[in-house]
Design an enzyme around this catalytic site. Structure first.
Site, PDB file in Angstrom:
ATOM      1  N   ASP A  31       0.864  -1.180   0.000  1.00  0.00           N
ATOM      2  CA  ASP A  31       0.000   0.000   0.000  1.00  0.00           C
ATOM      3  C   ASP A  31       0.901   1.230   0.000  1.00  0.00           C
ATOM      4  OD1 ASP A  31      -3.290   0.269   1.100  1.00  0.00           O
ATOM      5  OD2 ASP A  31      -2.041   2.053   0.773  1.00  0.00           O
ATOM      6  N   SER A 125     -16.205  -3.233 -10.913  1.00  0.00           N
ATOM      7  CA  SER A 125     -17.325  -2.457 -10.365  1.00  0.00           C
ATOM      8  C   SER A 125     -18.538  -2.539 -11.270  1.00  0.00           C
ATOM      9  CB  SER A 125     -16.884  -0.990 -10.219  1.00  0.00           C
ATOM     10  OG  SER A 125     -17.992  -0.158  -9.979  1.00  0.00           O
ATOM     11  N   TYR A 150     -12.725   6.964 -14.507  1.00  0.00           N
ATOM     12  CA  TYR A 150     -12.664   5.912 -13.476  1.00  0.00           C
ATOM     13  C   TYR A 150     -13.391   4.666 -13.987  1.00  0.00           C
ATOM     14  CZ  TYR A 150     -14.296   2.994  -9.736  1.00  0.00           C
ATOM     15  OH  TYR A 150     -14.604   1.897  -8.979  1.00  0.00           O
ATOM     16  N   LYS A 154     -12.073   0.569 -15.204  1.00  0.00           N
ATOM     17  CA  LYS A 154     -12.580  -0.752 -14.788  1.00  0.00           C
ATOM     18  C   LYS A 154     -12.899  -1.581 -16.030  1.00  0.00           C
ATOM     19  CE  LYS A 154     -12.185  -0.176 -10.419  1.00  0.00           C
ATOM     20  NZ  LYS A 154     -11.106  -0.896  -9.721  1.00  0.00           N
ATOM     21  N   PHE A 179     -21.129  -4.021  -6.340  1.00  0.00           N
ATOM     22  CA  PHE A 179     -22.189  -3.023  -6.397  1.00  0.00           C
ATOM     23  C   PHE A 179     -21.814  -1.946  -5.373  1.00  0.00           C
ATOM     24  CE2 PHE A 179     -25.250  -4.166  -9.672  1.00  0.00           C
ATOM     25  CZ  PHE A 179     -24.545  -5.218 -10.194  1.00  0.00           C
ATOM     26  N   LEU A 201     -22.579   7.875  -0.341  1.00  0.00           N
ATOM     27  CA  LEU A 201     -23.750   8.146   0.496  1.00  0.00           C
ATOM     28  C   LEU A 201     -23.562   7.770   1.960  1.00  0.00           C
ATOM     29  CD1 LEU A 201     -26.775   8.925   0.753  1.00  0.00           C
ATOM     30  CD2 LEU A 201     -27.325   6.546   0.220  1.00  0.00           C
ATOM     31  N   GLY A 298     -24.175  12.217 -13.868  1.00  0.00           N
ATOM     32  CA  GLY A 298     -23.556  10.891 -14.021  1.00  0.00           C
ATOM     33  C   GLY A 298     -24.206   9.797 -13.202  1.00  0.00           C
TER      34      GLY A 298
END
Ligand code: WQD
Length: 338
Positions: A31, A125, A150, A154, A179, A201, A298
């Site tokens: 990392d 994703s 982004y 993926k 998800f 969120l 988006g």
């Protein structure tokens, strides 16, 4: 058996390290701490009693990455989380995303090719589906033109892996299309640590409830959904982590049907923004301060998974409910701020 987890101090990475250690794997984490903290190592070892080996290394440094694989010739599998993942930032900084998310992917695959074996789990994703034509979304749903660099990383990342595995039979890979991972480990010793203002969120909800944010803006309530707010498939991060271990074991045991497979990781249930807020208020006993704001550019109207393939082929199923996930998110927020 040594397993490399890149981005192993991040949100989903750290929860996956815990599950790998529970299954007896020896974990090496790479990392670069660009979006995480070394303290996460303490959280992991507080849960499992074992501290993973940690290498603070930037995967964009090809030479250092090569040196890593020379130092650890006995790595038997790689779970690759390390990537930039802020949709908005990717629009401003596409080259950073293409280098960090795709350049790095090619370096990792080159190392595995050189090693002559590779069991590779890729963090993908549901964003690859864009606004899918029908719900629930199966893995056969068409990949739609990405709405952001982004999302494009993926999509292209999956193609790079697929094309590489097609001509290198010694390489086997599984792409896991998440998800919406939410929540935290029930011990509240690890969880989501968004840097700056949360884009997602659930961390925004918990930071509002704890008083860091003044109120939550609900991005639009005029969508064609039952309550007008967007629908997503919110899945407990521990369920997502367990799926990674099962997918890795599938490759290690040679049970994969082809050497590039794709699985959705979701609960199969869609929840609206207002339903998530209601769940939070129920499990926390707190009233959330929010208002209805304009739509966010988006955003897709709805996205929730058809989970049959992962349930039947992978033998994995999400176990936690939305309420349990929201409760764990709230307990983590309170712990982090205590
Ligand atoms: C969920 C819903 C918002 C914040 C993104 C990435 C996806 C994956 C998960 C990495 C939407 C609404 C949000 C807020 C709100 N990331 N919302 N107010 O956009 O579904 O997915 O994160 O892999 O690739 O695209 O997640 O949590 O941002 O939004 O009303 O302050 O909550 O409009 O309907 P999203 P999210």
């Amino acid at each position: 058996m040594k397993i490399l987890v890149t981005g192993g101090l991040g949100f989903i990475g750290s929860h996956t390290v815990v599950e790998l250690q529970h299954q007896g794997f020896e974990v090496v984490v790479i990392d670069n701490l660009s979006n995480s903290s070394e303290d996460v190592l303490d959280g992991i070892s507080a849960i499992t009693g074992k501290e993973p080996i940690f290498e603070n290394l930037d995967l964009r440094d090809k030479k250092k990455l090569n040196g890593f694989f020379e130092k650890y010739p006995d790595i038997r599998g790689v779970i690759h989380f390390a990537a930039s993942k802020a949709v908005g930032e990717s629009v401003e900084e596409p080259l950073l995303y293409y280098e960090n998310n795709l350049g790095v992917l090619t370096y990792l695959l080159q190392e595995l090719k050189q090693k002559g074996n590779g069991n590779f789990i890729f963090s993908s994703s549901c964003t690859v589906y864009g606004q899918a034509d029908s719900m629930p979304i199966t893995e056969a749903a068409p990949v739609k033109p990405a709405e952001s660099p982004y999302g494009n990383t993926k999509q292209v990342g999956e193609e790079i892996i697929r094309d590489t595995c097609n001509v290198n039979p010694e390489l086997k890979a599984i792409a896991l299309r998440y998800f919406n991972p939410i929540g935290a480990h029930p011990s509240a010793k690890i969880g989501e640590l968004p840097l700056g203002v949360p884009q997602n969120l659930v961390p925004y909800i918990t930071q509002t409830a704890i008083g860091i944010r003044e109120k939550l803006a609900v991005f639009g309530d005029d969508y064609p959904t039952p309550d007008g707010t967007c629908i997503r498939d919110y899945i407990h991060v521990v369920d997502v982590a367990k799926a990674h271990v099962i997918a890795l074991q599938r490759l290690l045991e040679g049970n994969n049907a082809t050497n590039y497979e794709v699985f959705n990781l979701g609960t199969g249930t869609g929840s609206s923004v207002l339903e998530v807020i209601k769940s939070f208020e129920k499990v926390s006993g707190k009233k959330l301060n929010y208002n209805i704001a304009p739509r966010r550019e988006g955003d897709v109207i709805q996205a929730y998974a058809d989970t049959k393939k992962a349930n039947t082929v992978l033998g994995w199923k999400a176990e936690s409910s939305l309420d349990e996930a929201m409760k764990s998110a709230w307990e983590w927020e309170q712990k982090v701020r205590s």
